[in-house]
Design a protein around this motif. Structure first.
Motif, PDB file in Angstrom:
ATOM      1  N   ARG A 288       0.735  -1.183  -0.025  1.00 23.62           N
ATOM      2  CA  ARG A 288       0.246   0.043  -0.078  1.00 23.62           C
ATOM      3  C   ARG A 288       0.852   1.574  -0.251  1.00 23.62           C
ATOM      4  NH1 ARG A 288      -4.085  -1.898   4.584  1.00 23.62           N
ATOM      5  NH2 ARG A 288      -5.398  -2.902   3.462  1.00 23.62           N
ATOM      6  N   GLN A 289       1.724   1.435   0.850  1.00 22.52           N
ATOM      7  CA  GLN A 289       2.866   2.176   0.534  1.00 22.52           C
ATOM      8  C   GLN A 289       3.491   2.604  -1.024  1.00 22.52           C
ATOM      9  OE1 GLN A 289       6.820   1.536   3.424  1.00 22.52           O
ATOM     10  NE2 GLN A 289       6.582   3.886   4.102  1.00 22.52           N
ATOM     11  N   SER A 290       4.191   1.712  -0.548  1.00 19.87           N
ATOM     12  CA  SER A 290       4.380   1.740  -2.368  1.00 19.87           C
ATOM     13  C   SER A 290       3.533   2.258  -3.624  1.00 19.87           C
ATOM     14  CB  SER A 290       4.777   0.261  -2.777  1.00 19.87           C
ATOM     15  OG  SER A 290       6.111   0.303  -1.925  1.00 19.87           O
ATOM     16  N   GLU A 291       2.435   2.229  -3.314  1.00 12.07           N
ATOM     17  CA  GLU A 291       1.297   2.330  -4.783  1.00 12.07           C
ATOM     18  C   GLU A 291       1.280   3.748  -4.414  1.00 12.07           C
ATOM     19  OE1 GLU A 291      -2.156  -0.161  -6.784  1.00 12.07           O
ATOM     20  OE2 GLU A 291      -2.532  -0.107  -4.634  1.00 12.07           O
ATOM     21  N   THR A 292       0.749   4.561  -2.520  1.00 16.35           N
ATOM     22  CA  THR A 292       0.307   5.225  -2.550  1.00 16.35           C
ATOM     23  C   THR A 292       2.045   6.184  -3.046  1.00 16.35           C
ATOM     24  OG1 THR A 292      -1.439   4.784  -1.179  1.00 16.35           O
ATOM     25  CG2 THR A 292      -0.195   6.635  -0.971  1.00 16.35           C
ATOM     26  N   LEU A 293       2.956   5.813  -2.737  1.00 19.66           N
ATOM     27  CA  LEU A 293       4.318   7.037  -2.777  1.00 19.66           C
ATOM     28  C   LEU A 293       3.943   7.188  -4.425  1.00 19.66           C
ATOM     29  CD1 LEU A 293       6.721   5.762  -0.623  1.00 19.66           C
ATOM     30  CD2 LEU A 293       5.639   8.358  -0.277  1.00 19.66           C
ATOM     31  N   ALA A 294       3.928   5.931  -5.005  1.00 21.11           N
ATOM     32  CA  ALA A 294       3.945   6.293  -6.268  1.00 21.11           C
ATOM     33  C   ALA A 294       3.139   6.800  -7.897  1.00 21.11           C
ATOM     34  CB  ALA A 294       4.042   4.647  -7.695  1.00 21.11           C
ATOM     35  N   GLY A 295       1.971   6.528  -7.193  1.00 23.79           N
ATOM     36  CA  GLY A 295       0.554   7.707  -7.146  1.00 23.79           C
ATOM     37  C   GLY A 295       0.963   9.063  -7.286  1.00 23.79           C
ATOM     38  N   SER A 296       1.322   9.274  -5.417  1.00 23.48           N
ATOM     39  CA  SER A 296       2.501  10.751  -5.297  1.00 23.48           C
ATOM     40  C   SER A 296       2.754  11.856  -5.930  1.00 23.48           C
ATOM     41  CB  SER A 296       2.366  10.452  -3.827  1.00 23.48           C
ATOM     42  OG  SER A 296       2.760  12.207  -3.408  1.00 23.48           O
ATOM     43  N   LEU A 297       4.010  10.571  -6.559  1.00 28.22           N
ATOM     44  CA  LEU A 297       5.261  10.837  -7.535  1.00 28.22           C
ATOM     45  C   LEU A 297       4.549  11.130  -9.151  1.00 28.22           C
ATOM     46  CD1 LEU A 297       7.733   9.041  -6.316  1.00 28.22           C
ATOM     47  CD2 LEU A 297       7.853  10.870  -5.968  1.00 28.22           C
ATOM     48  N   MET A 298       3.983  10.544  -9.212  1.00 29.89           N
ATOM     49  CA  MET A 298       3.065  10.737 -10.310  1.00 29.89           C
ATOM     50  C   MET A 298       1.855  11.781 -10.921  1.00 29.89           C
ATOM     51  SD  MET A 298       4.539   8.641 -12.706  1.00 29.89           S
ATOM     52  CE  MET A 298       3.709   8.044 -14.054  1.00 29.89           C
ATOM     53  N   ARG A 299       1.335  12.480  -9.875  1.00 35.84           N
ATOM     54  CA  ARG A 299       0.574  13.199  -9.675  1.00 35.84           C
ATOM     55  C   ARG A 299       1.386  14.377  -9.131  1.00 35.84           C
ATOM     56  NH1 ARG A 299      -2.296  10.146  -6.567  1.00 35.84           N
ATOM     57  NH2 ARG A 299      -1.743  11.107  -4.661  1.00 35.84           N
ATOM     58  N   GLY A 300       2.514  14.277  -8.946  1.00 31.19           N
ATOM     59  CA  GLY A 300       3.831  15.256  -8.825  1.00 31.19           C
ATOM     60  C   GLY A 300       3.712  17.107  -7.585  1.00 31.19           C
ATOM     61  N   GLU A 301       3.368  15.620  -6.499  1.00 25.80           N
ATOM     62  CA  GLU A 301       3.124  15.638  -5.183  1.00 25.80           C
ATOM     63  C   GLU A 301       4.113  15.005  -4.253  1.00 25.80           C
ATOM     64  OE1 GLU A 301      -1.955  15.228  -5.732  1.00 25.80           O
ATOM     65  OE2 GLU A 301      -0.064  13.974  -3.913  1.00 25.80           O
ATOM     66  N   HIS A 302       4.508  15.546  -3.406  1.00 23.57           N
ATOM     67  CA  HIS A 302       5.310  15.289  -2.164  1.00 23.57           C
ATOM     68  C   HIS A 302       4.683  15.355  -1.228  1.00 23.57           C
ATOM     69  CE1 HIS A 302       9.576  16.788  -4.517  1.00 23.57           C
ATOM     70  NE2 HIS A 302       8.587  15.878  -5.391  1.00 23.57           N
ATOM     71  N   THR A 303       3.606  14.509  -0.504  1.00 26.06           N
ATOM     72  CA  THR A 303       3.048  13.899   0.121  1.00 26.06           C
ATOM     73  C   THR A 303       2.836  12.582   0.646  1.00 26.06           C
ATOM     74  OG1 THR A 303       1.253  13.430  -0.817  1.00 26.06           O
ATOM     75  CG2 THR A 303       1.640  16.510  -0.245  1.00 26.06           C
ATOM     76  N   TRP A 304       3.973  12.272   2.433  1.00 27.70           N
ATOM     77  CA  TRP A 304       4.215  11.398   2.552  1.00 27.70           C
ATOM     78  C   TRP A 304       3.251  10.166   3.296  1.00 27.70           C
ATOM     79  CZ3 TRP A 304       6.506  11.233  -1.694  1.00 27.70           C
ATOM     80  CH2 TRP A 304       7.501  11.873  -1.952  1.00 27.70           C
ATOM     81  N   ARG A 305       2.773   9.486   3.315  1.00 27.32           N
ATOM     82  CA  ARG A 305       1.419   9.242   4.630  1.00 27.32           C
ATOM     83  C   ARG A 305       2.344   8.634   5.187  1.00 27.32           C
ATOM     84  NH1 ARG A 305      -4.026   9.035   0.741  1.00 27.32           N
ATOM     85  NH2 ARG A 305      -4.774  11.512   0.289  1.00 27.32           N
ATOM     86  N   ARG A 306       2.004   8.034   6.013  1.00 31.54           N
ATOM     87  CA  ARG A 306       2.344   6.993   7.213  1.00 31.54           C
ATOM     88  C   ARG A 306       1.546   5.600   6.434  1.00 31.54           C
ATOM     89  NH1 ARG A 306       3.292   8.266  12.906  1.00 31.54           N
ATOM     90  NH2 ARG A 306       3.175  11.019  13.265  1.00 31.54           N
ATOM     91  N   PRO A 307       2.688   4.632   6.575  1.00 28.00           N
ATOM     92  CA  PRO A 307       1.950   2.997   6.095  1.00 28.00           C
ATOM     93  C   PRO A 307       1.309   2.821   7.325  1.00 28.00           C
ATOM     94  CG  PRO A 307       4.106   3.682   7.044  1.00 28.00           C
ATOM     95  CD  PRO A 307       3.768   4.785   7.264  1.00 28.00           C
ATOM     96  N   ILE A 308       1.029   2.867   8.226  1.00 27.08           N
ATOM     97  CA  ILE A 308      -0.122   2.129   9.319  1.00 27.08           C
ATOM     98  C   ILE A 308      -1.000   3.822   9.725  1.00 27.08           C
ATOM     99  CG2 ILE A 308      -0.808   0.874  10.882  1.00 27.08           C
ATOM    100  CD1 ILE A 308       1.892  -0.383  10.093  1.00 27.08           C
ATOM    101  N   PRO A 309      -1.757   3.789   9.594  1.00 28.65           N
ATOM    102  CA  PRO A 309      -2.753   5.120  10.035  1.00 28.65           C
ATOM    103  C   PRO A 309      -1.812   5.233  11.440  1.00 28.65           C
ATOM    104  CG  PRO A 309      -4.461   4.125   8.874  1.00 28.65           C
ATOM    105  CD  PRO A 309      -2.694   2.802   8.640  1.00 28.65           C
ATOM    106  N   ARG A 310      -2.246   6.579  12.473  1.00 32.78           N
ATOM    107  CA  ARG A 310      -1.820   6.678  13.331  1.00 32.78           C
ATOM    108  C   ARG A 310      -2.905   6.485  14.416  1.00 32.78           C
ATOM    109  NH1 ARG A 310       0.614  11.499  15.224  1.00 32.78           N
ATOM    110  NH2 ARG A 310       0.090  12.627  13.350  1.00 32.78           N
ATOM    111  N   LYS A 311      -4.475   5.685  13.905  1.00 35.72           N
ATOM    112  CA  LYS A 311      -5.220   5.569  15.573  1.00 35.72           C
ATOM    113  C   LYS A 311      -4.210   4.227  15.683  1.00 35.72           C
ATOM    114  CE  LYS A 311      -8.261   2.533  12.045  1.00 35.72           C
ATOM    115  NZ  LYS A 311      -9.798   2.385  12.438  1.00 35.72           N
TER     116      LYS A 311
END
Length: 390
Positions: A288-311
């Motif tokens: 999930r983390q890899s897919e999310t990071l790849a999507g962010s980079l493809m959109r030109g974003e530099h937002t890195w979310r937690r791999p496991i939600p904070r809760k």
């Protein structure tokens, strides 16, 4: 934009694959000091995995069970089966695809010595490796390090080790139920630590049988193997041949791992907190983390979310605290969870995609006494940690 990925393991290879598959235009440099990736044998988790990787699933089961003494709980959820991925096949197919991609440079057998800022404004990262220096815009680092991965105590943090050792065996007798995974068989529950046997049945005669223990110092390999041998006798496996052996040790800690060294050097995978502290599961979180990071980079974003939600941080911390304080209560808690929580809710909770209603169902099923005490200790530890940081 060019990037470097340090570590060609599960997190690094999957991030490079998702980027290449999405049509990333920059160069992707993937480094790893290893050339042999056969030491890792398998990853298991509840589905689903990203559709593009579904062909890597080599086995799946709709049923799983928990056993403690004479008590047994059997669960089934066909829409979210328990999946098995053979790690050597994963690496072979991933690395082969990446080698053939024109934008990817796969540097195996190549150690990275340092990553340093350079450029007029320090916006470039220079990766110093055995084969030369590489200037890139971003670095994603999946290498385990002693600083990040050691199970240390301090400031009220909980640190346990999940040690395991297993045998893949072919037995003369039909000793295994090929339709049901044994997630935990606690046996008589007479060991001081929380320990159990885990069985992945590939057929009635072939299975991975693994001894696992949660403890402060881990369990010696010989003791794990003795427990596996005793379990095979208990099952009536008869004569058996050992196809392969595997072992390892996973830190289970409430210590917060750094998400990045700086804004252009981001930690990923287990080194970046993608392992669930209370269970040791990481595979689905990493994908999930890899897919999310790849999507962010493809959109030109530099937002890195937690791999496991904070809760899940507080929930896992409370569970680890209770586990360390009273292994006997932990055995009972697993039986209660699998027996009382709706299977879908529990699988979503264990997989890190649960709703608030799912979380409440899990909490409601637990024995309140040890977990309320553990929650109180966690709150106190958090307050003390906050005072130390002032």
């Amino acid at each position: 934009m060019d990037i470097a990925i340090l570590g060609a393991g599960c997190s690094g290879a999957s991030l490079a694959y998702f980027l290449a598959d999405a049509g990333f235009l920059g160069r992707i440099h993937l480094f790893d000091r290893r050339t042999d990736f056969s030491q890792e044998q398998r990853w298991c988790s509840w589905g689903p995995v990203p559709k593009r990787l579904s062909g890597l699933v080599s086995a799946s089961w709709d049923r799983w069970r928990i056993v403690s003494g004479n008590a047994e709980v059997v669960c089934s959820l066909p829409e979210r089966p328990y999946l098995h991925v053979h790690a050597p096949e994963f690496y072979e197919r991933m690395h082969d695809r990446l080698r053939r991609h024109p934008n990817v440079r796969l540097h195996l057998g190549c150690s990275v010595e340092s990553v340093t800022p350079t450029g007029l404004r320090g916006e470039i990262r220079r990766v110093a490796a055995d084969f030369g220096d590489y200037d890139v815009d971003l670095v994603f680092d999946g290498r385990p390090s002693a600083e990040n991965m050691e199970a240390t105590r301090g400031s009220g943090e909980i640190s346990l080790l999940q040690s395991f050792a297993g045998l893949v065996v072919e037995s003369s007798e039909a000793a295994f139920d090929p339709d049901t995974v044994t997630l935990m068989d606690f046996g008589a529950g007479d060991s001081p630590e929380l320990s159990f046997v885990y069985v992945l049945p590939f057929s009635a005669h072939r299975a991975l049988v693994e001894s696992t223990a949660f403890s402060g110092d881990g369990i010696a390999y010989d003791e794990h193997e003795r427990r596996v041998e005793n379990y095979l006798k208990k099952l009536g496996a008869g004569a058996y041949t050992v196809e392969s052996r595997e072992s390892g040790c996973i830190p289970m800690t409430t210590r917060k791992l750094p998400r990045m060294s700086d804004e252009r050097h981001i930690m990923i995978g287990a080194a970046g907190g993608a392992t669930r502290p209370s269970s040791g599961y990481a595979f689905v979180h990493i994908l999930r983390q890899s897919e999310t990071l790849a999507g962010s980079l493809m959109r030109g974003e530099h937002t890195w979310r937690r791999p496991i939600p904070r809760k899940y941080g507080l929930l896992d911390a409370v569970f680890l605290d209770a586990l360390e304080d009273s292994p006997a209560h932990a055995r009972e808690s697993f039986l209660r969870m699998f027996g009382r929580v709706p299977t879908g809710a529990l699988v979503r909770f264990l997989s890190g995609d649960s709703s608030l209603c799912d979380d409440l169902a899990v909490v409601a099923a637990l024995d309140k006494t040890p977990f309320v005490a553990a929650a109180a200790r966690r709150v106190k530890a958090s307050m003390l940690g906050a005072e130390e940081r002032r």
